[in-house]
Design a protein around this motif. Structure first.
Motif, PDB file in Angstrom:
ATOM      1  N   ILE A 303     -10.719  -5.903  -2.469  1.00  0.00           N
ATOM      2  CA  ILE A 303     -10.090  -4.749  -1.817  1.00  0.00           C
ATOM      3  C   ILE A 303      -9.924  -3.645  -2.846  1.00  0.00           C
ATOM      4  CG2 ILE A 303      -8.055  -3.896  -0.608  1.00  0.00           C
ATOM      5  CD1 ILE A 303      -7.579  -6.690   0.440  1.00  0.00           C
ATOM      6  N   ASP A 304     -10.540  -2.502  -2.612  1.00  0.00           N
ATOM      7  CA  ASP A 304     -10.429  -1.360  -3.515  1.00  0.00           C
ATOM      8  C   ASP A 304      -9.269  -0.483  -3.042  1.00  0.00           C
ATOM      9  OD1 ASP A 304     -10.836   0.476  -5.452  1.00  0.00           O
ATOM     10  OD2 ASP A 304     -12.633   1.381  -4.568  1.00  0.00           O
ATOM     11  N   VAL A 305      -8.119  -0.682  -3.649  1.00  0.00           N
ATOM     12  CA  VAL A 305      -6.921   0.035  -3.236  1.00  0.00           C
ATOM     13  C   VAL A 305      -6.392   0.821  -4.421  1.00  0.00           C
ATOM     14  CG1 VAL A 305      -5.430  -1.932  -3.774  1.00  0.00           C
ATOM     15  CG2 VAL A 305      -4.651  -0.209  -2.144  1.00  0.00           C
ATOM     16  N   ASP A 306      -5.878   2.014  -4.153  1.00  0.00           N
ATOM     17  CA  ASP A 306      -5.313   2.857  -5.214  1.00  0.00           C
ATOM     18  C   ASP A 306      -3.982   2.281  -5.707  1.00  0.00           C
ATOM     19  OD1 ASP A 306      -7.417   4.665  -5.054  1.00  0.00           O
ATOM     20  OD2 ASP A 306      -6.423   5.827  -3.470  1.00  0.00           O
ATOM     21  N   PRO A 307      -3.619   2.550  -6.960  1.00  0.00           N
ATOM     22  CA  PRO A 307      -2.337   2.039  -7.474  1.00  0.00           C
ATOM     23  C   PRO A 307      -1.131   2.508  -6.666  1.00  0.00           C
ATOM     24  CG  PRO A 307      -3.724   2.765  -9.291  1.00  0.00           C
ATOM     25  CD  PRO A 307      -4.417   3.182  -8.038  1.00  0.00           C
ATOM     26  N   HIS A 308      -1.120   3.775  -6.235  1.00  0.00           N
ATOM     27  CA  HIS A 308       0.048   4.243  -5.477  1.00  0.00           C
ATOM     28  C   HIS A 308       0.105   3.578  -4.098  1.00  0.00           C
ATOM     29  CE1 HIS A 308      -2.960   6.975  -3.653  1.00  0.00           C
ATOM     30  NE2 HIS A 308      -2.136   7.009  -2.621  1.00  0.00           N
ATOM     31  N   ALA A 309      -1.060   3.222  -3.517  1.00  0.00           N
ATOM     32  CA  ALA A 309      -1.057   2.500  -2.241  1.00  0.00           C
ATOM     33  C   ALA A 309      -0.492   1.093  -2.418  1.00  0.00           C
ATOM     34  CB  ALA A 309      -2.474   2.442  -1.674  1.00  0.00           C
ATOM     35  N   ALA A 310      -0.882   0.431  -3.515  1.00  0.00           N
ATOM     36  CA  ALA A 310      -0.314  -0.892  -3.793  1.00  0.00           C
ATOM     37  C   ALA A 310       1.188  -0.798  -4.005  1.00  0.00           C
ATOM     38  CB  ALA A 310      -0.992  -1.509  -5.013  1.00  0.00           C
ATOM     39  N   ALA A 311       1.634   0.276  -4.667  1.00  0.00           N
ATOM     40  CA  ALA A 311       3.074   0.454  -4.881  1.00  0.00           C
ATOM     41  C   ALA A 311       3.808   0.650  -3.562  1.00  0.00           C
ATOM     42  CB  ALA A 311       3.324   1.637  -5.813  1.00  0.00           C
ATOM     43  N   LEU A 312       3.242   1.463  -2.666  1.00  0.00           N
ATOM     44  CA  LEU A 312       3.883   1.680  -1.367  1.00  0.00           C
ATOM     45  C   LEU A 312       3.916   0.389  -0.553  1.00  0.00           C
ATOM     46  CD1 LEU A 312       2.462   5.189  -0.407  1.00  0.00           C
ATOM     47  CD2 LEU A 312       4.788   4.632  -1.139  1.00  0.00           C
ATOM     48  N   ALA A 313       2.822  -0.388  -0.605  1.00  0.00           N
ATOM     49  CA  ALA A 313       2.820  -1.682   0.094  1.00  0.00           C
ATOM     50  C   ALA A 313       3.882  -2.611  -0.481  1.00  0.00           C
ATOM     51  CB  ALA A 313       1.435  -2.322  -0.009  1.00  0.00           C
ATOM     52  N   TYR A 314       4.038  -2.571  -1.791  1.00  0.00           N
ATOM     53  CA  TYR A 314       5.044  -3.408  -2.455  1.00  0.00           C
ATOM     54  C   TYR A 314       6.452  -3.023  -2.014  1.00  0.00           C
ATOM     55  CZ  TYR A 314       7.782  -5.388  -6.290  1.00  0.00           C
ATOM     56  OH  TYR A 314       8.714  -6.070  -7.037  1.00  0.00           O
ATOM     57  N   PHE A 315       6.757  -1.721  -2.023  1.00  0.00           N
ATOM     58  CA  PHE A 315       8.104  -1.280  -1.660  1.00  0.00           C
ATOM     59  C   PHE A 315       8.379  -1.485  -0.174  1.00  0.00           C
ATOM     60  CE2 PHE A 315       7.598   1.296  -5.588  1.00  0.00           C
ATOM     61  CZ  PHE A 315       8.667   0.766  -6.273  1.00  0.00           C
ATOM     62  N   ALA A 316       7.353  -1.341   0.669  1.00  0.00           N
ATOM     63  CA  ALA A 316       7.546  -1.623   2.093  1.00  0.00           C
ATOM     64  C   ALA A 316       7.881  -3.094   2.304  1.00  0.00           C
ATOM     65  CB  ALA A 316       6.284  -1.254   2.874  1.00  0.00           C
ATOM     66  N   ALA A 317       7.219  -3.977   1.561  1.00  0.00           N
ATOM     67  CA  ALA A 317       7.510  -5.406   1.680  1.00  0.00           C
ATOM     68  C   ALA A 317       8.911  -5.732   1.171  1.00  0.00           C
ATOM     69  CB  ALA A 317       6.466  -6.207   0.900  1.00  0.00           C
ATOM     70  N   GLN A 318       9.326  -5.086   0.069  1.00  0.00           N
ATOM     71  CA  GLN A 318      10.677  -5.309  -0.430  1.00  0.00           C
ATOM     72  C   GLN A 318      11.722  -4.877   0.596  1.00  0.00           C
ATOM     73  OE1 GLN A 318      11.693  -6.635  -3.457  1.00  0.00           O
ATOM     74  NE2 GLN A 318       9.573  -7.181  -3.845  1.00  0.00           N
ATOM     75  N   ALA A 319      11.472  -3.751   1.248  1.00  0.00           N
ATOM     76  CA  ALA A 319      12.404  -3.282   2.277  1.00  0.00           C
ATOM     77  C   ALA A 319      12.455  -4.244   3.452  1.00  0.00           C
ATOM     78  CB  ALA A 319      11.999  -1.886   2.746  1.00  0.00           C
ATOM     79  N   ALA A 320      11.291  -4.754   3.879  1.00  0.00           N
ATOM     80  CA  ALA A 320      11.259  -5.709   4.991  1.00  0.00           C
ATOM     81  C   ALA A 320      11.985  -6.996   4.631  1.00  0.00           C
ATOM     82  CB  ALA A 320       9.810  -6.007   5.379  1.00  0.00           C
ATOM     83  N   GLY A 321      11.831  -7.451   3.396  1.00  0.00           N
ATOM     84  CA  GLY A 321      12.531  -8.658   2.975  1.00  0.00           C
ATOM     85  C   GLY A 321      14.031  -8.491   2.917  1.00  0.00           C
ATOM     86  N   SER A 322      14.498  -7.280   2.559  1.00  0.00           N
ATOM     87  CA  SER A 322      15.941  -7.040   2.517  1.00  0.00           C
ATOM     88  C   SER A 322      16.532  -6.860   3.908  1.00  0.00           C
ATOM     89  CB  SER A 322      16.237  -5.801   1.669  1.00  0.00           C
ATOM     90  OG  SER A 322      15.653  -4.649   2.246  1.00  0.00           O
ATOM     91  N   VAL A 323      15.713  -6.396   4.872  1.00  0.00           N
ATOM     92  CA  VAL A 323      16.196  -6.249   6.245  1.00  0.00           C
ATOM     93  C   VAL A 323      16.379  -7.618   6.901  1.00  0.00           C
ATOM     94  CG1 VAL A 323      15.569  -5.405   8.550  1.00  0.00           C
ATOM     95  CG2 VAL A 323      15.268  -3.937   6.564  1.00  0.00           C
TER      96      VAL A 323
END
Length: 426
Positions: A303-323
């Protein structure tokens, strides 16, 4: 990256233990720095009750958190057939995992180990600022064990905080220093987490506008408040409500000891500029390396993904886990949110699910396994025969030696730790 009680075996609360605590002073003698009544709750052995004759709660109330977790997990599993058409193809996922690039997978492992090592070094550095030297291996063990408690048990974050406090005390820290390190570490990592998340939002063209709009209000307030704080009368008016709240907290019988301890943190921790540079760098490495692990896992399956896209995916997952905190480690919520975010950035569903699976295999399951080994290595495990205990301790030392070898990822690995002799408690 980083949380019911996994009760270590201890003598009853009313029996003083003749055994000295590892790497620290005995607790059965007088101590000028003993905690107050509210602090004794944290130092009280697990399983001790306030009164021996107090009635015990029914088992289902004592296990309510665990039962709720299992109930949510079973409901999620029962609902899977309803969404089978939206789930990734298991055959395609397995094909992506089998053909994952070994070089990128090595990067995943090193990045996760470096992330955990950065947080362990951050806490160790804070202890050093407070005048306590802690061995690197012990700092790593406390970090991994606390993470395992936090991400696998009901009420895990609270259990992890209590456990970390006790381990710092056993390492020789005073109650004030242990509290200050836990609170300061949380503030520093949370602030760094917020800054990195905002930068990721600002880099992406689609999220830049909403992010700037959200920052406009606090920025405007800051611009207005800074000049006002330069004048004595406006400064007194603005700080009056917090001062009244603090005095009310000091007068409260329950909140008073905690307010005193919070106020004393700045007397315990006084970092200089070099310390601040080290702390900010380590907190940044803690998050950046974890995001890098996700980015490497994505590249490992093609998967060719940009670093900022990986960061946004990471933070979205962290938010979902805290919810959804009922599930240990955010299981299900983190994986689903992370995979959906990668798909939103152009990845196919099955490779995205494979990348998330590889990332979580290392960042969650492997770290949790190492954490429970560290928990046993800190002599917090069940009563075992001497031979079995010696073998487990040897395995724990081997794992921790391997984990501490990643310390070269930190630019502060060679900083000598020197403390004055009088900083040690008698």
């Amino acid at each position: 990256m980083h949380e019911t009680v996994a009760a270590p075996a201890h003598p009853p609360a009313d029996v003083a233990s003749p055994r000295p605590l590892p790497d620290g002073p005995r607790r059965d003698g007088p101590d000028a720095d003993e905690p107050s009544t509210s602090e004794l709750f944290l130092d009280r052995p697990a399983g001790a009750h306030a009164a021996d004759g107090a009635p015990q709660r029914p088992w289902w109330r004592r296990k309510a958190g665990l039962l709720l977790q299992w109930g949510v997990l079973l409901l999620a599993l029962a609902a899977l057939p309803l969404y089978r058409d939206s789930l990734p193809d298991l055959g395609a996922m397995w094909h992506s995992i089998r053909h994952a690039d070994p070089g990128w997978m090595t990067m995943v492992v090193l990045a996760v180990a470096g992330s955990m090592g950065a947080f362990a070094r951050l806490q160790r550095r804070l202890l050093r600022v407070g005048g306590l030297r802690m061995p690197l291996r012990r700092a790593f063990a406390i970090t991994y064990a606390g993470n395992a408690l936090s991400t696998t048990l009901p009420a895990g974050p609270a259990v992890s905080v209590v456990y970390t406090f006790r381990q710092f005390r056993r390492g020789g820290a005073s109650a004030k220093l242990a509290t200050a390190v836990i609170l300061a570490g949380g503030v520093i990592t949370t602030t760094t987490y917020t800054v990195i998340g905002l930068l990721a939002l600002l880099v992406d063209a689609d999220t830049r506008g909403p992010a700037l709009a959200g920052l406009a209000v606090p920025a405007a307030l800051l611009v207005l408040l800074v000049p006002l704080l330069r004048w004595p009368r406006p400064r007194a008016l603005l700080t009056a409500p917090p001062r009244r709240a603090y005095r009310a907290a000091l007068a409260h019988p329950t909140l008073g000891p905690w307010a005193e301890r919070l106020a004393g943190i700045r007397d315990v921790l006084r970092p200089n500029r070099r310390d601040w540079a080290a702390l900010i760098t380590l907190a940044t490495l803690n998050w950046v390396l974890d995001i890098l692990a996700l980015l490497a896992a994505a590249h490992a399956v093609g998967i060719d993904v940009d670093p900022h896209a990986a960061a946004l995916a990471y933070f979205a997952a962290q938010a979902a886990g805290s919810v959804l905190p009922l599930l240990p480690g955010g299981l299900g919520a983190v994986e689903g949110s992370m995979a959906a975010s990668l798909v939103a950035f152009g990845a196919a569903l099955s490779p995205a699910a494979a990348a998330v699976g590889l990332y979580r295999l290392v960042s969650y399951w492997a770290v949790v396994a190492a954490g429970w080994i560290a928990w046993l290595g800190l002599h917090e495990g069940p009563r075992l025969p001497a031979k079995a205990r010696a073998r487990l301790a040897g395995a724990g030392r081997l794992v921790l030696d391997g984990l501490t070898s990643t310390a070269t990822l930190s630019p502060y690995s060679a900083v000598p730790l020197v403390i004055p002799a009088e900083a040690r408690r008698p």
